[in-house]
Design an enzyme around this catalytic site. Structure first.
Site, PDB file in Angstrom:
ATOM      1  N   ARG A  88       0.821  -1.214   0.000  1.00  0.00           N
ATOM      2  CA  ARG A  88       0.000   0.000   0.000  1.00  0.00           C
ATOM      3  C   ARG A  88       0.847   1.252   0.000  1.00  0.00           C
ATOM      4  O   ARG A  88       0.292   2.358   0.015  1.00  0.00           O
ATOM      5  CB  ARG A  88      -0.845   0.014   1.267  1.00  0.00           C
ATOM      6  CG  ARG A  88      -2.262  -0.467   1.073  1.00  0.00           C
ATOM      7  CD  ARG A  88      -2.858  -0.543   2.453  1.00  0.00           C
ATOM      8  NE  ARG A  88      -4.249  -0.276   2.445  1.00  0.00           N
ATOM      9  CZ  ARG A  88      -5.179  -1.213   2.440  1.00  0.00           C
ATOM     10  NH1 ARG A  88      -4.859  -2.469   2.390  1.00  0.00           N
ATOM     11  NH2 ARG A  88      -6.447  -0.878   2.494  1.00  0.00           N
ATOM     12  N   ARG A 127     -22.084  -2.406   2.602  1.00  0.00           N
ATOM     13  CA  ARG A 127     -21.320  -3.648   2.795  1.00  0.00           C
ATOM     14  C   ARG A 127     -21.652  -4.320   4.129  1.00  0.00           C
ATOM     15  O   ARG A 127     -21.778  -3.668   5.158  1.00  0.00           O
ATOM     16  CB  ARG A 127     -19.823  -3.363   2.748  1.00  0.00           C
ATOM     17  CG  ARG A 127     -19.011  -4.602   3.139  1.00  0.00           C
ATOM     18  CD  ARG A 127     -17.585  -4.535   2.760  1.00  0.00           C
ATOM     19  NE  ARG A 127     -16.864  -3.449   3.373  1.00  0.00           N
ATOM     20  CZ  ARG A 127     -15.585  -3.185   3.126  1.00  0.00           C
ATOM     21  NH1 ARG A 127     -14.928  -3.934   2.265  1.00  0.00           N
ATOM     22  NH2 ARG A 127     -14.990  -2.181   3.711  1.00  0.00           N
ATOM     23  N   ARG A 160     -18.456  -3.213   9.164  1.00  0.00           N
ATOM     24  CA  ARG A 160     -17.104  -2.872   9.639  1.00  0.00           C
ATOM     25  C   ARG A 160     -17.073  -1.477  10.260  1.00  0.00           C
ATOM     26  O   ARG A 160     -17.705  -0.550   9.741  1.00  0.00           O
ATOM     27  CB  ARG A 160     -16.104  -2.952   8.473  1.00  0.00           C
ATOM     28  CG  ARG A 160     -15.528  -4.333   8.315  1.00  0.00           C
ATOM     29  CD  ARG A 160     -14.732  -4.530   7.068  1.00  0.00           C
ATOM     30  NE  ARG A 160     -13.744  -3.495   6.783  1.00  0.00           N
ATOM     31  CZ  ARG A 160     -12.883  -3.555   5.785  1.00  0.00           C
ATOM     32  NH1 ARG A 160     -12.876  -4.612   4.984  1.00  0.00           N
ATOM     33  NH2 ARG A 160     -12.024  -2.589   5.568  1.00  0.00           N
TER      34      ARG A 160
HETATM   35  P1  AP5 Z   1      -8.581  -3.608   4.010  1.00  0.00           P
HETATM   36  O1  AP5 Z   1      -9.456  -4.584   4.671  1.00  0.00           O
HETATM   37  O2  AP5 Z   1      -7.579  -4.101   3.027  1.00  0.00           O
HETATM   38  O3  AP5 Z   1      -9.515  -2.475   3.393  1.00  0.00           O
HETATM   39  P2  AP5 Z   1      -9.513  -1.669   2.016  1.00  0.00           P
HETATM   40  O4  AP5 Z   1      -8.324  -1.756   1.147  1.00  0.00           O
HETATM   41  O5  AP5 Z   1      -9.927  -0.307   2.429  1.00  0.00           O
HETATM   42  O6  AP5 Z   1     -10.505  -2.434   1.166  1.00  0.00           O
HETATM   43  P3  AP5 Z   1     -11.879  -2.949   1.586  1.00  0.00           P
HETATM   44  O7  AP5 Z   1     -11.731  -4.259   2.298  1.00  0.00           O
HETATM   45  O8  AP5 Z   1     -12.668  -1.876   2.291  1.00  0.00           O
HETATM   46  O9  AP5 Z   1     -12.594  -3.107   0.178  1.00  0.00           O
HETATM   47  P4  AP5 Z   1     -12.394  -4.150  -0.993  1.00  0.00           P
HETATM   48  O10 AP5 Z   1     -11.707  -3.488  -2.119  1.00  0.00           O
HETATM   49  O11 AP5 Z   1     -11.838  -5.455  -0.481  1.00  0.00           O
HETATM   50  O12 AP5 Z   1     -13.904  -4.318  -1.417  1.00  0.00           O
HETATM   51  P5  AP5 Z   1     -14.963  -5.487  -1.148  1.00  0.00           P
HETATM   52  O13 AP5 Z   1     -14.649  -6.660  -2.009  1.00  0.00           O
HETATM   53  O14 AP5 Z   1     -15.144  -5.727   0.312  1.00  0.00           O
HETATM   54  O15 AP5 Z   1      -7.766  -2.756   5.097  1.00  0.00           O
HETATM   55  C1  AP5 Z   1      -8.410  -2.221   6.239  1.00  0.00           C
HETATM   56  C2  AP5 Z   1      -7.414  -1.427   7.056  1.00  0.00           C
HETATM   57  O16 AP5 Z   1      -6.322  -2.283   7.497  1.00  0.00           O
HETATM   58  C3  AP5 Z   1      -6.711  -0.267   6.337  1.00  0.00           C
HETATM   59  O17 AP5 Z   1      -7.491   0.908   6.342  1.00  0.00           O
HETATM   60  C4  AP5 Z   1      -5.425  -0.121   7.166  1.00  0.00           C
HETATM   61  O18 AP5 Z   1      -5.679   0.548   8.386  1.00  0.00           O
HETATM   62  C5  AP5 Z   1      -5.072  -1.578   7.488  1.00  0.00           C
HETATM   63  N1  AP5 Z   1      -4.199  -2.190   6.456  1.00  0.00           N
HETATM   64  C6  AP5 Z   1      -4.479  -3.264   5.647  1.00  0.00           C
HETATM   65  N2  AP5 Z   1      -3.443  -3.536   4.833  1.00  0.00           N
HETATM   66  C7  AP5 Z   1      -2.482  -2.629   5.110  1.00  0.00           C
HETATM   67  C8  AP5 Z   1      -1.180  -2.379   4.571  1.00  0.00           C
HETATM   68  N3  AP5 Z   1      -0.666  -3.133   3.589  1.00  0.00           N
HETATM   69  N4  AP5 Z   1      -0.462  -1.339   5.101  1.00  0.00           N
HETATM   70  C9  AP5 Z   1      -0.962  -0.581   6.109  1.00  0.00           C
HETATM   71  N5  AP5 Z   1      -2.185  -0.760   6.659  1.00  0.00           N
HETATM   72  C10 AP5 Z   1      -2.944  -1.775   6.156  1.00  0.00           C
HETATM   73  O19 AP5 Z   1     -16.266  -4.784  -1.748  1.00  0.00           O
HETATM   74  C11 AP5 Z   1     -16.831  -3.652  -1.121  1.00  0.00           C
HETATM   75  C12 AP5 Z   1     -18.366  -3.715  -1.218  1.00  0.00           C
HETATM   76  O20 AP5 Z   1     -18.743  -3.603  -2.591  1.00  0.00           O
HETATM   77  C13 AP5 Z   1     -18.966  -5.027  -0.716  1.00  0.00           C
HETATM   78  O21 AP5 Z   1     -20.199  -4.758  -0.113  1.00  0.00           O
HETATM   79  C14 AP5 Z   1     -19.180  -5.857  -2.000  1.00  0.00           C
HETATM   80  O22 AP5 Z   1     -20.239  -6.774  -1.878  1.00  0.00           O
HETATM   81  C15 AP5 Z   1     -19.497  -4.751  -3.006  1.00  0.00           C
HETATM   82  N6  AP5 Z   1     -19.049  -5.081  -4.375  1.00  0.00           N
HETATM   83  C16 AP5 Z   1     -17.927  -5.765  -4.742  1.00  0.00           C
HETATM   84  N7  AP5 Z   1     -17.854  -5.847  -6.086  1.00  0.00           N
HETATM   85  C17 AP5 Z   1     -18.941  -5.178  -6.569  1.00  0.00           C
HETATM   86  C18 AP5 Z   1     -19.431  -4.913  -7.893  1.00  0.00           C
HETATM   87  N8  AP5 Z   1     -18.781  -5.350  -8.993  1.00  0.00           N
HETATM   88  N9  AP5 Z   1     -20.565  -4.188  -8.018  1.00  0.00           N
HETATM   89  C19 AP5 Z   1     -21.238  -3.741  -6.926  1.00  0.00           C
HETATM   90  N10 AP5 Z   1     -20.845  -3.978  -5.643  1.00  0.00           N
HETATM   91  C20 AP5 Z   1     -19.706  -4.691  -5.483  1.00  0.00           C
END
Ligand code: AP5
Length: 214
Positions: A88, A127, A160
């Site tokens: 990241r 979500r 979340r």
């Molecule tokens: P993390 O859990 O990795 O969160 P994020 O990157 O913010 O991503 P999300 O999990 O929120 O979203 P996603 O892209 O996976 O989407 P999803 O598939 O769920 O990290 C959380 C925290 O941990 C960070 O803020 C940080 O503090 C820490 N962290 C983690 N890694 C780190 C690192 N490397 N360095 C430092 N800190 C770190 O989908 C989202 C929603 O959309 C769901 O409801 C889903 O059903 C819906 N959806 C999915 N696809 C579609 C579609 N095609 N159309 C419509 N809806 C859809």
């Protein structure tokens, strides 16, 4: 497959990584899931991570690099891996390159899921997540088969804490500032493949699979 799936918060990384990793029979290494599990178990890592995650900030690089080193040295990662949420920052990407060079397993592709911010805000506000297996649902776009329960493992779904609207905005800002520079980093290495993340989940999966085989 030795790949990274990157993109803004809520772009669909977790949703897609689960399907792609299962299909390729490689582990999905999701740093957010690893941190949330540590937080639930109340480990020292979980306690450190909590304050950053609740504010939508990044956990320090040295902590994250240590987690990934330990995970990618495990036996099952020898067959390949799909990283979801790591790297990241540029220092994380540089550390990953060094590790993969030591292990003789260079990255094959970095898939970038592109989704506009207004769609992201809608996705995150609807979500619901499984605290047990990590699967994500959406109350309108991808509802669970039984209301409020995970279709994979049956656990009760939760919202979340970092999906509160004000935290989502700060996560987007952190993404722009710290993670977007990785586009240039991976473009220069010739491994970046941008994929449109808007559309049905299966349509996006098909685009990602096509990009992996390019
Ligand atoms: P993390 O859990 O990795 O969160 P994020 O990157 O913010 O991503 P999300 O999990 O929120 O979203 P996603 O892209 O996976 O989407 P999803 O598939 O769920 O990290 C959380 C925290 O941990 C960070 O803020 C940080 O503090 C820490 N962290 C983690 N890694 C780190 C690192 N490397 N360095 C430092 N800190 C770190 O989908 C989202 C929603 O959309 C769901 O409801 C889903 O059903 C819906 N959806 C999915 N696809 C579609 C579609 N095609 N159309 C419509 N809806 C859809």
């Amino acid at each position: 497959m030795r790949a990274v799936l990157m993109g803004p918060p809520g772009a669909g990384k977790g949703t897609q990584a689960q399907v792609l990793a299962q299909g390729a029979q490689v582990p999905q290494v999701a740093t957010g899931d690893i941190l949330r599990r540590a937080r639930e178990e109340g480990t020292p890592l979980g306690r450190t991570a909590q304050s950053y995650m609740d504010k939508g900030e990044l956990v320090p690089d040295e902590v994250m690099i240590g987690i990934i080193e330990e995970r990618l040295r495990q036996e099952d990662a020898k067959a390949g891996f799909l990283l979801d949420g790591f790297p990241r920052t540029v220092p994380q990407a540089e550390a990953l390159d060094r590790l993969l060079q030591q292990l003789g397993m260079p990255l094959e592709a970095v898939l970038l899921l592109e989704v506009p911010e207004d769609a992201i805000v809608r996705r995150l506000s609807g979500r619901r997540t499984c605290p047990s297996c990590g699967r994500s649902y959406h109350i309108e776009n991808d509802p669970p088969p039984v209301d409020g329960h995970c279709g994979t493992c049956g656990a009760e779904l939760v919202t979340r804490t970092d999906d509160r609207p004000e935290t989502v905005l700060s996560r987007l800002e952190v993404y722009r500032r710290s993670t977007e520079p990785l586009k240039t980093y991976y473009q220069a290495k010739g491994v970046l493949r941008a994929v449109d993340g808007v559309g049905k989940v299966e349509e996006v999966t098909a685009r990602l699979r096509a990009a992996l085989h390019d």
